[in-house]
Design a protein around this motif. Structure first.
Motif: not given
Length: 356
Positions: A302-308, A322-339
């Motif tokens: 992932l790019d540095t901004v999204l990772t941070r 322990d994070l699920s795909v749904e948990d990861l998608m709650r991060v601003d800018g994270m789409d389903a593909k990257h999650a």
């Protein structure tokens, strides 16, 4: 002493510029090698200015386009040759140079002594060809640099390349081991230092090989490809380590660039390396908790901004797993593909971590 070191650094940088102009395949190198093969000597001033003209006597005004053949033929005359600063024209030939005899030089031969003094007095590079030794040298500001044939440079380059290959293998093994320790939350300062040592040694060997590539010119193309292959990702690893092991309580973050200043002996000392990258006198068995930039990069790049942004949502690396795909998608800018890619990548890393 500092001024002497700075002067040597400037001369070394100037030599690197002329090294590429004197590399195999260049017109100037071809001309000098023609002189070597003809078993004659030469003194060629690589540039013209008022001082060069002042210390020049006799000779002939040529002012013609530079060609290797012309350089070879004109070297048969007594006296030296003066080229334009752009090295694209032969200005004068058969010149007798009278530099100041008060300029110190350690050279003994007449041609080399004159070349050394011209370089110091006129502040222009001077190339010489020794008729007796069949060697080429470049004089710059009181320093002499031998211009070696390709086979000699290639021999040392092959040794450096083999050493770099071994260090790259060790770096790969150590970073893989560090990944396992990060997943298990068992990293110590000593583990980080070990990887930093590998990174810096790889960088130093790469820098040495870059010099060989420049010196080899067209003969160094294969070496350049091998060097690119062996150093791919080394600088990126350094950046990720710096981001991972920054400590909020301590201003700034570890800087692997500081390792460049360490003598080789100190680079082999873990405590010296620890101090150089910003950890001071901290014990080597100190437990460290990385932020996870390198793990996320390995998992999904992932790019540095999204990772941070994502890492700000967890308190430790272990929580990431322990994070699920749904948990990861709650991060601003994270789409389903990257999650999904990150979730799958973390699962693979967790499996490798249990095996290491």
């Amino acid at each position: 002493m500092a001024s002497i070191g700075d002067a040597k650094g400037r001369v070394a940088e100037q030599f690197r510029q002329y090294r590429s102009l004197l590399a195999p395949g260049t017109p100037l190198r071809e001309g000098l090698e023609r002189i070597v093969n003809g078993r004659t000597g030469a003194l060629v001033v690589l540039g013209d200015n008022a001082i060069v003209q002042q210390i020049s006597t006799g000779g002939f005004v040529i002012n013609t386009d530079f060609t290797p053949t012309a350089l070879r033929e004109l070297s048969k005359m007594d006296g030296g040759i003066v080229l334009s600063s752009g090295l694209d024209r032969i200005l004068r030939a058969g010149v007798h140079f009278v530099p100041s005899g008060s300029i110190e030089t350690i050279e003994t031969g007449t041609r080399h002594r004159t070349a050394d003094r011209i370089a110091q007095q006129a502040h222009v590079p001077v190339a010489t060809v020794s008729a007796s030794m069949s060697t080429i040298a470049l004089f710059l500001e009181g320093m002499r640099f031998p211009i070696e044939p390709s086979h000699q440079i290639m021999g040392r380059a092959d040794q450096a390349l083999a050493t770099l290959s071994r260090y790259r293998d060790r770096l790969t093994d150590d970073t893989r081991y560090l990944t396992g320790l990060e997943i298990a939350d068992l990293v110590t300062l000593r583990d980080l230092v070990r990887v930093c040592q590998r990174v810096e040694m790889a960088r130093r060997l790469a820098k040495e090989l870059e010099g060989y590539v420049e010196s080899l010119g067209i003969d160094g193309r294969l070496l350049q490809l091998q060097l690119f292959e062996l150093t791919a990702g080394v600088d990126e690893t350094a950046t990720l380590l710096e981001n991972d092991y920054s400590i909020e309580e301590r201003p700034g973050k570890p800087s692997l660039e500081e390792l460049e200043k360490l003598p080789t002996g100190d680079l082999l000392d873990p405590e010296s390396v620890s101090s150089a990258i910003g950890f001071g006198a901290m014990p080597l068995d100190t437990h460290l908790r990385p932020k996870g930039f390198r793990l996320v990069h390995q998992a999904a790049q992932l790019d540095t901004v999204l990772t941070r942004r994502m890492l700000d949502q967890v308190d430790s690396i272990q929580e990431l797993f322990d994070l699920s795909v749904e948990d990861l998608m709650r991060v601003d800018g994270m789409d389903a593909k990257h999650a999904r890619a990150l979730r799958d990548g973390l699962a693979r890393l967790a499996e490798l971590g249990t095996q290491s």
